[in-house]
Design a protein around this motif. Sequence first.
Motif, PDB file in Angstrom:
ATOM      1  N   HIS A 219      49.745  47.025  61.742  1.00 21.55           N
ATOM      2  CA  HIS A 219      50.825  47.333  60.801  1.00 21.55           C
ATOM      3  C   HIS A 219      50.422  47.002  59.366  1.00 21.55           C
ATOM      4  O   HIS A 219      50.783  47.736  58.437  1.00 21.55           O
ATOM      5  N   LEU A 220      49.703  45.918  59.182  1.00 28.62           N
ATOM      6  CA  LEU A 220      49.275  45.536  57.829  1.00 28.62           C
ATOM      7  C   LEU A 220      48.383  46.607  57.206  1.00 28.62           C
ATOM      8  O   LEU A 220      48.456  46.860  56.000  1.00 28.62           O
ATOM      9  N   GLU A 221      47.562  47.228  58.024  1.00 31.85           N
ATOM     10  CA  GLU A 221      46.688  48.288  57.517  1.00 31.85           C
ATOM     11  C   GLU A 221      47.497  49.469  56.987  1.00 31.85           C
ATOM     12  O   GLU A 221      47.089  50.123  56.026  1.00 31.85           O
ATOM     13  N   GLN A 222      48.652  49.715  57.578  1.00 32.82           N
ATOM     14  CA  GLN A 222      49.485  50.852  57.178  1.00 32.82           C
ATOM     15  C   GLN A 222      50.482  50.489  56.076  1.00 32.82           C
ATOM     16  O   GLN A 222      50.757  51.303  55.193  1.00 32.82           O
ATOM     17  N   ASP A 223      51.014  49.278  56.130  1.00 38.43           N
ATOM     18  CA  ASP A 223      52.065  48.881  55.186  1.00 38.43           C
ATOM     19  C   ASP A 223      52.056  47.358  55.060  1.00 38.43           C
ATOM     20  O   ASP A 223      52.800  46.657  55.752  1.00 38.43           O
ATOM     21  N   PHE A 224      51.223  46.850  54.193  1.00 40.02           N
ATOM     22  CA  PHE A 224      51.047  45.405  54.034  1.00 40.02           C
ATOM     23  C   PHE A 224      52.362  44.729  53.633  1.00 40.02           C
ATOM     24  O   PHE A 224      52.829  43.793  54.284  1.00 40.02           O
TER      25      PHE A 224
ATOM     26  N   ALA B 157      44.483  36.741  57.485  1.00 39.82           N
ATOM     27  CA  ALA B 157      43.167  37.082  58.047  1.00 39.82           C
ATOM     28  C   ALA B 157      42.717  38.335  57.311  1.00 39.82           C
ATOM     29  O   ALA B 157      42.614  39.423  57.871  1.00 39.82           O
ATOM     30  N   GLY B 158      42.501  38.183  56.010  1.00 40.12           N
ATOM     31  CA  GLY B 158      42.213  39.309  55.136  1.00 40.12           C
ATOM     32  C   GLY B 158      43.424  39.649  54.285  1.00 40.12           C
ATOM     33  O   GLY B 158      44.568  39.338  54.651  1.00 40.12           O
ATOM     34  N   PHE B 159      43.165  40.305  53.149  1.00 36.81           N
ATOM     35  CA  PHE B 159      44.236  40.637  52.205  1.00 36.81           C
ATOM     36  C   PHE B 159      44.383  42.137  51.991  1.00 36.81           C
ATOM     37  O   PHE B 159      45.129  42.563  51.107  1.00 36.81           O
ATOM     38  N   TYR B 160      43.687  42.926  52.764  1.00 36.94           N
ATOM     39  CA  TYR B 160      43.877  44.376  52.822  1.00 36.94           C
ATOM     40  C   TYR B 160      43.830  45.035  51.445  1.00 36.94           C
ATOM     41  O   TYR B 160      44.632  45.921  51.115  1.00 36.94           O
ATOM     42  N   GLY B 161      42.899  44.577  50.629  1.00 41.15           N
ATOM     43  CA  GLY B 161      42.673  45.199  49.335  1.00 41.15           C
ATOM     44  C   GLY B 161      43.677  44.842  48.263  1.00 41.15           C
ATOM     45  O   GLY B 161      43.593  45.363  47.146  1.00 41.15           O
ATOM     46  N   ARG B 162      44.614  43.943  48.594  1.00 36.48           N
ATOM     47  CA  ARG B 162      45.608  43.563  47.580  1.00 36.48           C
ATOM     48  C   ARG B 162      45.028  42.560  46.590  1.00 36.48           C
ATOM     49  O   ARG B 162      44.194  41.738  46.943  1.00 36.48           O
ATOM     50  N   SER B 163      45.519  42.620  45.377  1.00 33.65           N
ATOM     51  CA  SER B 163      45.111  41.676  44.341  1.00 33.65           C
ATOM     52  C   SER B 163      45.884  40.378  44.497  1.00 33.65           C
ATOM     53  O   SER B 163      46.887  40.303  45.231  1.00 33.65           O
ATOM     54  N   VAL B 164      45.435  39.374  43.786  1.00 29.67           N
ATOM     55  CA  VAL B 164      46.169  38.109  43.745  1.00 29.67           C
ATOM     56  C   VAL B 164      47.617  38.347  43.341  1.00 29.67           C
ATOM     57  O   VAL B 164      48.556  37.827  43.957  1.00 29.67           O
ATOM     58  N   GLU B 165      47.808  39.145  42.306  1.00 25.85           N
ATOM     59  CA  GLU B 165      49.162  39.386  41.790  1.00 25.85           C
ATOM     60  C   GLU B 165      50.038  40.073  42.826  1.00 25.85           C
ATOM     61  O   GLU B 165      51.236  39.766  42.951  1.00 25.85           O
ATOM     62  N   GLN B 166      49.480  41.012  43.576  1.00 35.79           N
ATOM     63  CA  GLN B 166      50.253  41.712  44.605  1.00 35.79           C
ATOM     64  C   GLN B 166      50.646  40.776  45.741  1.00 35.79           C
ATOM     65  O   GLN B 166      51.770  40.841  46.244  1.00 35.79           O
ATOM     66  N   VAL B 167      49.725  39.914  46.135  1.00 39.66           N
ATOM     67  CA  VAL B 167      50.042  38.962  47.205  1.00 39.66           C
ATOM     68  C   VAL B 167      51.069  37.947  46.715  1.00 39.66           C
ATOM     69  O   VAL B 167      52.036  37.621  47.429  1.00 39.66           O
ATOM     70  N   GLN B 168      50.894  37.469  45.514  1.00 41.48           N
ATOM     71  CA  GLN B 168      51.874  36.539  44.936  1.00 41.48           C
ATOM     72  C   GLN B 168      53.267  37.161  44.932  1.00 41.48           C
ATOM     73  O   GLN B 168      54.259  36.505  45.276  1.00 41.48           O
TER      74      GLN B 168
END
Length: 256
Positions: free
Chosen positions: A14-19, A37-48
């Motif tokens: 699911h994370l691969e399709q819609d993090f 277990a990985g951030f799926y190409g998201r930036s620090v700002e997106q994860v924050q």
Amino acid sequence: MTQIGLQLYTVRDHLEQDFEGTLRKVAELGYKGVEFAGFYGRSVEQVQAILQETGLTAIGAHTAYTRLKEAMDEELAFNKAIGSRYIIVPFLEEADRNRWSEIIEDLKKFGERCKKEDLVLCYHNHDFELTLQHDGKPALDAIYEQVPASLLQVELDSCWVSFAGYNPLEYIATYQGRLPLVHWKDLTKKSDGSPDTVELGRGEIAITEIGDAAIAAGVEWLIVEQDHCAGDSLESIKTSMEWVRAYVEKGGQLHV
């Protein structure tokens, strides 16, 4: 009080399709924290941003041994920025499992580097660290004996301890005070003896007793993980959370 988290590897499809949408669902189901277990190409700002929106705590991140050797500064900076405290070595490839002395020295170096950044290094076990020996004892015990607690804490995968033929309650007792994280996982054995991870309460692991022991030992996070889900992984973590809520209703001292 011990809190309930999710190892996001469980819902990797699911994370691969819609993090972001998947993290929203994880929060809606009642999980308080997530282990990446990985951030799926998201930036620090997106994860924050998604952590702030959902209220999820970044417990830590499973970060490959080879990645730590090659790009530790980058990994530590990313984790610090999102408020993730624990850097966890999750797995060793087969080629590395006959190099325990070298692995141990590397873990010391990783631990020193994490400590300087006010982060904590942990090691997450599978069954092979208990079935393989180093210096006349299970490799897992050799690791924790030879790397000081100040540099390496324990993330005990209680299910794999049980599958390897050891008592997870004894391991929890042995490493109490050095054990901030426990993976809460259930499994059944297939006809050929191989493991099949299942939702909590649907397998043969003593998960109630493990939960009680972990909470009594002061574990910070009980982390649900299912390596492989036969059906939809979001439904699997929903089923596991239903079991967790029933556990709490029966007196489990867990914050949900």
